[in-house]
Structures are given as structure tokens and as C-alpha cells.
Design a protein around this motif. Structure first.
Motif, PDB file in Angstrom:
ATOM      1  N   SER A 336     -52.986  22.132 -19.083  1.00 15.50           N
ATOM      2  CA  SER A 336     -51.697  21.781 -19.423  1.00 15.50           C
ATOM      3  C   SER A 336     -51.755  21.838 -21.007  1.00 15.50           C
ATOM      4  O   SER A 336     -52.618  21.432 -21.865  1.00 15.50           O
ATOM      5  CB  SER A 336     -51.515  20.174 -19.053  1.00 15.50           C
ATOM      6  OG  SER A 336     -51.317  20.176 -17.751  1.00 15.50           O
ATOM      7  N   PHE A 338     -49.096  20.369 -24.285  1.00  8.83           N
ATOM      8  CA  PHE A 338     -48.072  19.580 -24.544  1.00  8.83           C
ATOM      9  C   PHE A 338     -47.624  19.886 -25.882  1.00  8.83           C
ATOM     10  O   PHE A 338     -48.387  19.999 -26.879  1.00  8.83           O
ATOM     11  CB  PHE A 338     -48.236  18.341 -24.366  1.00  8.83           C
ATOM     12  CG  PHE A 338     -48.628  17.654 -23.042  1.00  8.83           C
ATOM     13  CD1 PHE A 338     -47.566  17.300 -22.255  1.00  8.83           C
ATOM     14  CD2 PHE A 338     -49.908  17.956 -22.466  1.00  8.83           C
ATOM     15  CE1 PHE A 338     -48.018  16.767 -21.088  1.00  8.83           C
ATOM     16  CE2 PHE A 338     -50.155  17.154 -21.200  1.00  8.83           C
ATOM     17  CZ  PHE A 338     -49.051  16.996 -20.420  1.00  8.83           C
ATOM     18  N   PHE A 341     -45.209  15.717 -27.722  1.00  7.49           N
ATOM     19  CA  PHE A 341     -45.409  14.366 -26.707  1.00  7.49           C
ATOM     20  C   PHE A 341     -46.072  13.487 -27.764  1.00  7.49           C
ATOM     21  O   PHE A 341     -45.823  12.360 -27.951  1.00  7.49           O
ATOM     22  CB  PHE A 341     -45.887  14.690 -25.917  1.00  7.49           C
ATOM     23  CG  PHE A 341     -45.190  15.126 -24.763  1.00  7.49           C
ATOM     24  CD1 PHE A 341     -44.528  14.258 -23.745  1.00  7.49           C
ATOM     25  CD2 PHE A 341     -44.975  16.422 -24.446  1.00  7.49           C
ATOM     26  CE1 PHE A 341     -43.847  15.003 -22.462  1.00  7.49           C
ATOM     27  CE2 PHE A 341     -43.919  17.112 -23.594  1.00  7.49           C
ATOM     28  CZ  PHE A 341     -43.379  16.143 -22.670  1.00  7.49           C
ATOM     29  N   GLN A 413     -52.729  19.443 -27.115  1.00  6.36           N
ATOM     30  CA  GLN A 413     -51.431  19.461 -27.765  1.00  6.36           C
ATOM     31  C   GLN A 413     -51.178  20.764 -28.704  1.00  6.36           C
ATOM     32  O   GLN A 413     -52.291  21.256 -29.070  1.00  6.36           O
ATOM     33  CB  GLN A 413     -51.243  18.205 -28.817  1.00  6.36           C
ATOM     34  CG  GLN A 413     -51.830  16.749 -28.378  1.00  6.36           C
ATOM     35  CD  GLN A 413     -50.984  16.274 -27.098  1.00  6.36           C
ATOM     36  OE1 GLN A 413     -50.012  16.665 -26.965  1.00  6.36           O
ATOM     37  NE2 GLN A 413     -51.867  15.871 -25.793  1.00  6.36           N
ATOM     38  N   SER A 435     -45.354  22.235 -21.398  1.00  6.23           N
ATOM     39  CA  SER A 435     -44.469  21.086 -21.423  1.00  6.23           C
ATOM     40  C   SER A 435     -43.945  20.793 -23.097  1.00  6.23           C
ATOM     41  O   SER A 435     -44.882  20.438 -23.670  1.00  6.23           O
ATOM     42  CB  SER A 435     -44.507  19.846 -20.963  1.00  6.23           C
ATOM     43  OG  SER A 435     -44.965  19.983 -19.580  1.00  6.23           O
ATOM     44  N   ILE A 501     -44.274  15.850 -14.701  1.00  4.06           N
ATOM     45  CA  ILE A 501     -45.479  16.345 -15.504  1.00  4.06           C
ATOM     46  C   ILE A 501     -46.694  15.834 -14.642  1.00  4.06           C
ATOM     47  O   ILE A 501     -47.609  16.439 -14.354  1.00  4.06           O
ATOM     48  CB  ILE A 501     -45.396  16.077 -16.989  1.00  4.06           C
ATOM     49  CG1 ILE A 501     -44.386  16.938 -17.503  1.00  4.06           C
ATOM     50  CG2 ILE A 501     -46.683  16.437 -17.562  1.00  4.06           C
ATOM     51  CD1 ILE A 501     -44.095  16.308 -19.152  1.00  4.06           C
TER      52      ILE A 501
END
Length: 565
Positions: A336, A338, A341, A413, A435, A501
Motif C-alpha cells: 500500500s 499513501f 495521509f 508514504q 491512496s 482502505i
């Protein structure tokens, strides 16, 4: 009647001698052609070693080089000697010094005796064969190839390009339809003698001498003119990889070769002692009676080719470095990514790790250092947090990180302040779950105590970078699972987005989230964006963010009511 074996030999003479004796012991006369490039001392020693066998003869030597006419010329001279010296031969079996019989020779003789008029040779038109490599199928019959493909690759390619440019085309002799197939065949005396004694043979030889790889087309084409019964298949098991190179059989292929039921295998490693022991000595009396069926092991070879060309998903190593987009998956497992966030929520990383059980990193591509989980200096697989080592090959850094942590979900991130060389890789990776809350890079700027002119300049720079990253995520080449919100849209219902998510990361629908990470105080953020607009910069990635300003004229506070008596 019997079978005669023509052997083409150029190396491993000790094994060639062993094979020749095995053929003769099975009742097959042998004619051997030795490449003229072999030195005279080696040739003489080889000939002396077999001089005790009357059923073994040596033909006139030709200089043989892969893809050239010499191999066909050597085969012709050996076959002529075979037909002349051994009138009892009804079938001629073409083999090499590395072709090993997998079944008793007498079983091969019995098989061919029951098919006295059948020619076994792979013969198909160029439109019907899938194995041509290098882009030359029909052109190998219409162009000239005076330069060696192996020794003078540059001249070979340039001369082909020149002929294409001037549209040069050779005329194919009348009555011939070019066919291709395996070099290793078994022809009847009738068909082979007709090919070798044809009055038009000089013209055919002259034409095929300029064809590329004529040993795969000369007999395969002419057999269609003279044969009355063709089995378009070879009795020799020969497998090729995706580059057109033959597979080599080693000792650990023993059971595989036994399952094939083929009469002969090409090509066996000269030092495969176990194979030579098993097939030339131990199994000499074993009779199978089964029809040759190389299809039994085709699935294994297909998987081997697939493994070689694609490899295991996400695995790169010194022995296998695939071309770009040849990978069987850029990474080996889902992960994942991000964006925005960590800038919008306080302590987002520990909250996500607690909820999902994943290993959540900071900005792995931060300019100064790699922000591993817990800000470790070294990570799985001795990966360093040194930015210079990471930036030497950013894609391999991420690939290694996912490979070294197989079985555990990774998350990190990524924003416009990071090194952007990884942006397109993430977009094209089907394992990536991305995301992004666009525009959140402005929150740290809003919280900083810097000159507004500097903030405006950096905001414009970060917005341009994030816009390019979002374009990659939205492109038609993107294969990642992508979700993008503007900052204004996200803060209207953050719990719903976070629930989606978390469910995707955990692979199941968990109970509804009852807690969320605390969002940074955004009081005055709308006015900050308005100030950027007032200074000439248009912050459009945040969406329609409201401007909350105090009214200029405030109404007076109402007076308290009181009772009058």
C-alpha cells in the motif's frame, strides 16, 4: 532390412565413439561425418579408435558452421556413402554425436520395419511454424546471407537491412514450396536416393546454399517432392528455448526422458554419466513398444521457458535480469502507498499499523534518508537507510523491500517532496494499492513559520510534481489499484474512506472503525489557500476548500431580560 545411422560429429569424441558402438551393437551400420574444423590429430585418433568396426565408415569432411550450407553438404556426403556401402539399409536415421538412444536399437528397427514406406521428418510451411526466431521466416528463402550470423552479426544485420531497403528478392526454383522443420529426420532409401540423385540437384543445391539455416529446410522442402508417405514429426526428442537454442539434458533429466517414450534424445551433455549408464547399458534390454510421445513432457518444457523468460514475481538476481516489461510481476506481493495521509493526520503510521497489522513505513523516498518503520537504520535483507544507495536504483529498492518481507503487508508514504523516479513503477504495478489525498502537502506549509513568498514558491513546485504523479496514476498504462480524493472531499467523510482502505488491506470486511487518527487543526487553512491565490498561485489540487473568515460587522450581544415590578 535395417536402419543406417548418419552421425554428425564435431566434439566429445569419446562419447561419439560410445554411441557409434552402441548403434553397431544394435545392428545399425554407421557413417560418421566429422567437421572439417576439427584438427587432424583429433580426427585421426577418433578414426583409429573405431577402426575395428567394419560397420563404421567416415565420409568426406565439410566445414560446418551453424546456419550455413556446410551442414547440409556434410549430411549429403555421409548419406551418399551410406546408400552406396550398405545396400541392406532401408531407413537412414540422421543423428549427432550428442543424440542418445533412449530405447533399445532393435525396438527402433522393429518400429521402422512395420512402416517400410514412411518418412519421418518435420515438414511445415513457414506460415505454420511458430519457432522461427529473429524475424526471418519467408525471408530466409528470398534473401542472401553471405555473412555469418554468429561471427559477423553486424554485417549480417546490415546486409539484410540493405536487401529489404532495395526490395531484393531471390527466385525460388520452380516446383518447390519452402518447408521447415527439425534437422533430425529418418528417411527411406527410396526418398533419400531420389533427393540425392535428382538431375536438378545442382540447381537446388545452389539455391539452398544461400538460404539461412538450410539444414532446417533443404530436406524438409525436397521430401515434399518425392515422398509418398510423410509423417511430419521427428523420432528425435529435441526441445528449444525461446531464443531458439536447444535444451541440454543432464543427469537430473533421467526420469523425464524415460517418460517421453522417444527413441532418441538431442542434446545430451557429454558428462552426463548417469544418462549414458542408464540408457546405453542398463536399459539395453528394456522393451517398451509405446508410440513416441514427446507431448508428455511438453508441459514441463513450457513451464521451464515461462520461468526463464518471466521468472518468479518480483525476483531479480544476477543470474536472471529480465528486460523491462518482461517481468512476471514487478513486485512479489501486494503493498500500500499513501499520499497525503501522514500530512493530514497525527500519528497516522502507528494507527494504521495497529488497525491492519501491516508494517507501516514513513516516506521511503524522502530526500535525506529512508524512513523505515520505527526509523531503523537497517531493514530486512541488510537494506540501508542511506538515500544514495536507494537512489542508485529506486525500483530495485522497492522490489527488494517487498521480496525481503514476503508474508507481511508493507505500506509507506509517498508525496511530492519525495524522489519521484518511482512514480511510474508504482502506477504500473498491479500489486500496488495507492491512496492519495491530493493537496495535503500544503498542510505542513500552512503550519510552518516561513516567509510567505518562499511558501508560495514551494507550493507551486510541489503542486506541479503531484500533478505529474496523479497523471501517471490516471494514465491508461496504470495497473495499480488507485483511489484519489481531493482534500476538500476527503475531510467531509474521512471515516468512510478509511474504512474502504482498511478493508482492502486486510482482505476482509472488518468491524466498523470506531476510532480514527486525529486530524491536524486546519483552522485558517482556507484563508491560507486564499492568500496563495491572492499572490498569483492557484492551489487547485485541494478541491473547493471553504474560506472561513470572521465577519467585518458583528451584531451586539443581546441584553439579559429582567423583570420590572
Amino acid at each position: 532390412m535395417t536402419v543406417g545411422v548418419v552421425m554428425l560429429v564435431h566434439t566429445a569424441f569419446d562419447r561419439a565413439e560410445q554411441l557409434a558402438r552402441h548403434w553397431v551393437a544394435g545392428g545399425c551400420p554407421v557413417v560418421i561425418h566429422v567437421d572439417k574444423t576439427v584438427n587432424d590429430a583429433s580426427y585421426d585418433s577418433f578414426a583409429v579408435a573405431l577402426s575395428d568396426l567394419d560397420q563404421v565408415k567416415f565420409s568426406k569432411r565439410q566445414r560446418c558452421e551453424w546456419g550455413t550450407w556446410g551442414i547440409v553438404a556434410g549430411t549429403q556426403s555421409a548419406c551418399e556413402l551410406m546408400l552406396k556401402s550398405f545396400p541392406q539399409v532401408r531407413h537412414v536415421f540422421l543423428a549427432s554425436g550428442s543424440c542418445m538412444p533412449l530405447r533399445p536399437v532393435r525396438e527402433l528397427r522393429r518400429y521402422l520395419d512395420s512402416r517400410p514406406r514412411t518418412d519421418f521428418i518435420e515438414s511445415a510451411t513457414t506460415a505454420d511454424v511458430p519457432w522461427t526466431v529473429g524475424g526471418l521466416d519467408q525471408e530466409r528463402f528470398t534473401l542472401r546471407f553471405p555473412f555469418s550470423w554468429r561471427r559477423n552479426r553486424y554485417l549480417f544485420d546490415r546486409y539484410v537491412a540493405l536487401q529489404r531497403l532495395v526490395r531484393f528478392r531471390r527466385r525460388i526454383p520452380d516446383g518447390l514450396v519452402p518447408h521447415m522443420g527439425s534437422q533430425w529426420w529418418c528417411l527411406t532409401r527410396q526418398t533419400l536416393s531420389a533427393i540425392l540423385q535428382d538431375p536438378d540437384r545442382p540447381a537446388y543445391d545452389k539455391y539452398f546454399a544461400k538460404v539461412w539455416i538450410p539444414d532446417e529446410s533443404y530436406f524438409q522442402t525436397l521430401v515434399r517432392v518425392y515422398s509418398t508417405s510423410i509423417e511430419s514429426r521427428s523420432l528425435t526428442l529435441s526441445k528449444f528455448d525461446f531464443q531458439g537454442k536447444p535444451h541440454i539434458f543432464y543427469d537430473d533429466h533421467l526420469q523425464l526422458l524415460r517418460r517421453s517414450d522417444c527413441f532418441v534424445a538431442r542434446k545430451v551433455w557429454p558428462r552426463a554419466d548417469r544418462l549414458y549408464q542408464a540408457f546405453l547399458l542398463e536399459d539395453a534390454a528394456t522393451m517398451k513398444g509405446a508410440e513416441p510421445n514427446p507431448g508428455k513432457i511438453d508441459r514441463i518444457f513450457a513451464k521451464a521457458v515461462d520461468r526463464r523468460t518471466k521468472g518468479r514475481p518480483g525476483l531479480y538476481m544476477q543470474s536472471r535480469w529480465p528486460n523491462e516489461d518482461w517481468e512476471n510481476g514487478i513486485t512479489c506481493a501486494p503493498y500500500s502507498v499513501f499520499g497525503g495521509f501522514a500530512e493530514l493526520f497525527e500519528n497516522f503510521e502507528p494507527w494504521l499499523a495497529k488497525i491492519t497489522g501491516a508494517q507501516v513505513h514513513g516516506h521511503l523516498y524522502a530526500p535525506d534518508r529512508v524512513q523505515f518503520d520505527g526509523r531503523q537504520q537497517f531493514f530486512n535483507g541488510a537494506m540501508s537507510d542511506h538515500a544514495g544507495i536507494r537512489d542508485h536504483n529506486p525500483q530495485m529498492f522497492l522490489t527488494n523491500l517487498i521480496w525481503n518481507t514476503r508474508g507481511e503487508r508493507q505500506a509507506f508514504q509517498f508525496g511530492p517532496s519525495d524522489t519521484q523516479k518511482i512514480s511510474w513503477m508504482i502506477a504500473k504495478d498491479p500489486n500496488a494499492q495507492v491512496s492519495v489525498i491530493s493537496g495535503c502537502w500544503a498542510v505542513p506549509l500552512f503550519q510552518s513559520n516561513r516567509n510567505f513568498a518562499d511558501l508560495r514558491h514551494e507550493a507551486a513546485h510541489l503542486q506541479r510534481i503531484e500533478n505529474e504523479h496523479l497523471a501517471a496514476l490516471r494514465s491508461r498504462w496504470a495497473k495499480a489499484r488507485v483511489r484519489i480524493w481531493t482534500m476538500a472531499d476527503f475531510i467531509e467523510s474521512p471515516m468512510e474512506a478509511l474504512q474502504v482502505i482498511v478493508d482492502e488491506m486486510t482482505g476482509k470486511t472488518t468491524r466498523r472503525l470506531t476510532e480514527a487518527p486525529r486530524m491536524y487543526d486546519l483552522t485558517g487553512f482556507g484563508q491560507f489557500l486564499q492568500n496563495l491565490k491572492n499572490q498569483g498561485m492557484h492551489p487547485y489540487l485541494m478541491g473547493d476548500f471553504p474560506v472561513e473568515t470572521a465577519p467585518l460587522n458583528q451584531a451586539p450581544k443581546p441584553r439579559k431580560p429582567y423583570l420590572v415590578k
